[in-house]
Design a protein around this motif. Structure first.
Motif, PDB file in Angstrom:
ATOM      1  N   LYS A 146       4.623  13.980  66.949  1.00 25.14           N
ATOM      2  CA  LYS A 146       4.005  13.872  68.298  1.00 25.14           C
ATOM      3  C   LYS A 146       2.575  14.066  67.866  1.00 25.14           C
ATOM      4  O   LYS A 146       2.198  14.841  67.043  1.00 25.14           O
ATOM      5  CB  LYS A 146       4.448  14.871  69.478  1.00 25.14           C
ATOM      6  CG  LYS A 146       5.860  14.936  69.790  1.00 25.14           C
ATOM      7  CD  LYS A 146       6.262  16.013  70.810  1.00 25.14           C
ATOM      8  CE  LYS A 146       7.664  15.930  71.191  1.00 25.14           C
ATOM      9  NZ  LYS A 146       7.947  17.041  72.308  1.00 25.14           N
ATOM     10  N   THR A 147       1.791  13.421  68.628  1.00 26.51           N
ATOM     11  CA  THR A 147       0.344  13.323  68.296  1.00 26.51           C
ATOM     12  C   THR A 147      -0.426  13.720  69.681  1.00 26.51           C
ATOM     13  O   THR A 147      -0.228  13.445  70.706  1.00 26.51           O
ATOM     14  CB  THR A 147      -0.368  12.300  67.794  1.00 26.51           C
ATOM     15  OG1 THR A 147       0.402  11.654  66.623  1.00 26.51           O
ATOM     16  CG2 THR A 147      -1.748  12.233  67.347  1.00 26.51           C
ATOM     17  N   ARG A 148      -1.524  14.774  69.697  1.00 23.23           N
ATOM     18  CA  ARG A 148      -2.148  15.216  70.718  1.00 23.23           C
ATOM     19  C   ARG A 148      -3.666  14.897  70.355  1.00 23.23           C
ATOM     20  O   ARG A 148      -3.975  15.094  69.034  1.00 23.23           O
ATOM     21  CB  ARG A 148      -2.145  16.758  70.850  1.00 23.23           C
ATOM     22  CG  ARG A 148      -1.260  17.095  71.790  1.00 23.23           C
ATOM     23  CD  ARG A 148      -1.217  18.591  72.041  1.00 23.23           C
ATOM     24  NE  ARG A 148      -0.319  19.329  73.001  1.00 23.23           N
ATOM     25  CZ  ARG A 148      -0.438  20.556  73.568  1.00 23.23           C
ATOM     26  NH1 ARG A 148      -1.405  21.267  73.245  1.00 23.23           N
ATOM     27  NH2 ARG A 148       0.451  20.870  74.455  1.00 23.23           N
ATOM     28  N   HIS A 195       4.101   9.518  70.448  1.00 21.96           N
ATOM     29  CA  HIS A 195       5.160  10.098  69.742  1.00 21.96           C
ATOM     30  C   HIS A 195       5.883   9.059  68.836  1.00 21.96           C
ATOM     31  O   HIS A 195       5.816   7.889  69.153  1.00 21.96           O
ATOM     32  CB  HIS A 195       6.287  10.856  70.516  1.00 21.96           C
ATOM     33  CG  HIS A 195       6.807  10.026  71.559  1.00 21.96           C
ATOM     34  ND1 HIS A 195       7.986   9.162  71.441  1.00 21.96           N
ATOM     35  CD2 HIS A 195       6.382   9.642  72.993  1.00 21.96           C
ATOM     36  CE1 HIS A 195       8.459   8.469  72.362  1.00 21.96           C
ATOM     37  NE2 HIS A 195       7.412   8.807  73.393  1.00 21.96           N
ATOM     38  N   HIS A 207       2.080  12.554  78.918  1.00 21.79           N
ATOM     39  CA  HIS A 207       0.624  12.228  79.077  1.00 21.79           C
ATOM     40  C   HIS A 207       0.413  11.558  80.659  1.00 21.79           C
ATOM     41  O   HIS A 207       1.059  10.608  80.888  1.00 21.79           O
ATOM     42  CB  HIS A 207       0.088  11.520  78.132  1.00 21.79           C
ATOM     43  CG  HIS A 207      -1.441  11.382  78.083  1.00 21.79           C
ATOM     44  ND1 HIS A 207      -2.154  12.266  77.439  1.00 21.79           N
ATOM     45  CD2 HIS A 207      -2.437  10.584  78.762  1.00 21.79           C
ATOM     46  CE1 HIS A 207      -3.469  11.812  77.363  1.00 21.79           C
ATOM     47  NE2 HIS A 207      -3.437  11.007  78.442  1.00 21.79           N
ATOM     48  N   SER A 214      -6.580  21.882  73.648  1.00 19.78           N
ATOM     49  CA  SER A 214      -5.641  20.560  73.363  1.00 19.78           C
ATOM     50  C   SER A 214      -4.378  20.523  74.476  1.00 19.78           C
ATOM     51  O   SER A 214      -3.512  21.604  74.291  1.00 19.78           O
ATOM     52  CB  SER A 214      -5.120  20.500  71.787  1.00 19.78           C
ATOM     53  OG  SER A 214      -4.386  19.348  71.572  1.00 19.78           O
ATOM     54  N   CYS A 266      -4.095  15.152  82.039  1.00 20.99           N
ATOM     55  CA  CYS A 266      -4.593  15.303  80.706  1.00 20.99           C
ATOM     56  C   CYS A 266      -5.872  14.798  80.497  1.00 20.99           C
ATOM     57  O   CYS A 266      -6.197  14.254  79.213  1.00 20.99           O
ATOM     58  CB  CYS A 266      -3.547  14.587  79.775  1.00 20.99           C
ATOM     59  SG  CYS A 266      -1.708  15.141  79.895  1.00 20.99           S
ATOM     60  N   CYS A 289      -1.190  17.934  76.073  1.00 14.12           N
ATOM     61  CA  CYS A 289      -0.668  16.767  76.559  1.00 14.12           C
ATOM     62  C   CYS A 289      -0.488  15.958  75.002  1.00 14.12           C
ATOM     63  O   CYS A 289      -1.375  15.914  74.356  1.00 14.12           O
ATOM     64  CB  CYS A 289      -1.146  15.929  77.324  1.00 14.12           C
ATOM     65  SG  CYS A 289      -1.546  16.588  79.195  1.00 14.12           S
ATOM     66  N   ILE A 290       0.581  15.051  74.798  1.00 14.07           N
ATOM     67  CA  ILE A 290       0.901  14.208  73.879  1.00 14.07           C
ATOM     68  C   ILE A 290      -0.034  12.774  74.085  1.00 14.07           C
ATOM     69  O   ILE A 290      -0.048  12.677  75.156  1.00 14.07           O
ATOM     70  CB  ILE A 290       2.221  14.092  73.235  1.00 14.07           C
ATOM     71  CG1 ILE A 290       3.078  13.421  74.259  1.00 14.07           C
ATOM     72  CG2 ILE A 290       2.796  15.349  72.933  1.00 14.07           C
ATOM     73  CD1 ILE A 290       4.388  13.064  74.068  1.00 14.07           C
ATOM     74  N   ASN A 291      -0.218  12.380  73.179  1.00 14.74           N
ATOM     75  CA  ASN A 291      -0.953  10.799  73.133  1.00 14.74           C
ATOM     76  C   ASN A 291       0.031   9.847  72.651  1.00 14.74           C
ATOM     77  O   ASN A 291       0.110   8.806  72.868  1.00 14.74           O
ATOM     78  CB  ASN A 291      -2.253  10.555  72.586  1.00 14.74           C
ATOM     79  CG  ASN A 291      -3.382  11.614  72.951  1.00 14.74           C
ATOM     80  OD1 ASN A 291      -3.244  12.019  73.775  1.00 14.74           O
ATOM     81  ND2 ASN A 291      -4.360  11.417  72.122  1.00 14.74           N
ATOM     82  N   VAL A 306       4.587  21.627  72.212  1.00 19.24           N
ATOM     83  CA  VAL A 306       3.656  20.385  72.178  1.00 19.24           C
ATOM     84  C   VAL A 306       3.615  19.478  73.428  1.00 19.24           C
ATOM     85  O   VAL A 306       2.620  18.957  73.679  1.00 19.24           O
ATOM     86  CB  VAL A 306       4.140  19.675  71.000  1.00 19.24           C
ATOM     87  CG1 VAL A 306       3.207  18.349  70.842  1.00 19.24           C
ATOM     88  CG2 VAL A 306       4.213  20.401  69.773  1.00 19.24           C
TER      89      VAL A 306
END
Length: 180
Positions: A138-140, A132, A80, A126, A84, A128-130, A76
């Motif tokens: 964790k959000t992407r 956490h 970022h 998708s 990204c 890189c994470i945006n 994941v």
């Protein structure tokens, strides 16, 4: 949030006041829709209504079983940065790839509910994470989608099997615009 409140939130004086009083909160159009990443071809589907003409953010949220698996994650990602910006993973220099995670190709189809006409169809990577969270998430970002007001259905398909995510739960959501 309706069109009138949305337009007021963008105004120079009243917008900040509405934001402070939480009147500019834009709830997700859908959330919590599971997507299996361990199976190529797995699909997450949802019906939703876009209340205003704007650009929405399609996101994928990963929930890890424990802190150790979250901290040890290399799929994941953990950061970022400028790489990204939507460029293909193959165009990211090798020295800059550490911490970006692995690309996850997803096929997006959004159709109008009234006539099932395809409004958006594309395959994206998708990366890189945006964000956490302390809640082991964790959000992407997946994609930005511009939609006029209306009712729709969305399907997000996992293109390739993603090894290394055993015990990790993934779900998709369509979030409103970021209010400034």
């Amino acid at each position: 949030m309706g069109p009138i409140a949305y337009s007021l939130c963008a105004k120079p004086v009243i917008g900040p006041l509405m934001f402070i009083t939480a009147q500019c909160a834009f709830p997700p159009l859908f959330q919590g829709v599971p997507l299996r990443l361990d199976q190529a071809g797995a699909v997450a589907s949802a019906s939703f209504a876009a209340p205003v003409d704007t650009t929405y953010r399609l996101l994928i949220r990963f929930t890890f079983p424990n802190r150790q698996s979250m901290n040890g994650d290399r799929i994941v990602g953990s950061r970022h940065d400028r790489y990204c910006d939507g460029r293909p993973y193959g165009q990211v220099p090798a020295f800059a790839r550490d911490g970006l995670g692995q690309p996850i190709p997803l096929h997006i189809v959004i159709r109008r509910a009234s006539d099932a006409a395809t409004v958006i169809e594309r395959t994206v990577e998708s990366l890189c994470i945006n964000a956490h969270g302390a809640d082991l998430t964790k959000t992407r970002g997946i994609a930005s989608v511009t939609l006029p007001r209306g009712k729709y259905s969305a399907s997000i398909t996992n293109v390739t099997q993603q090894p290394g995510l055993a015990g990790v739960h993934a779900e998709v959501m369509l979030a409103g615009p970021r209010m400034k």
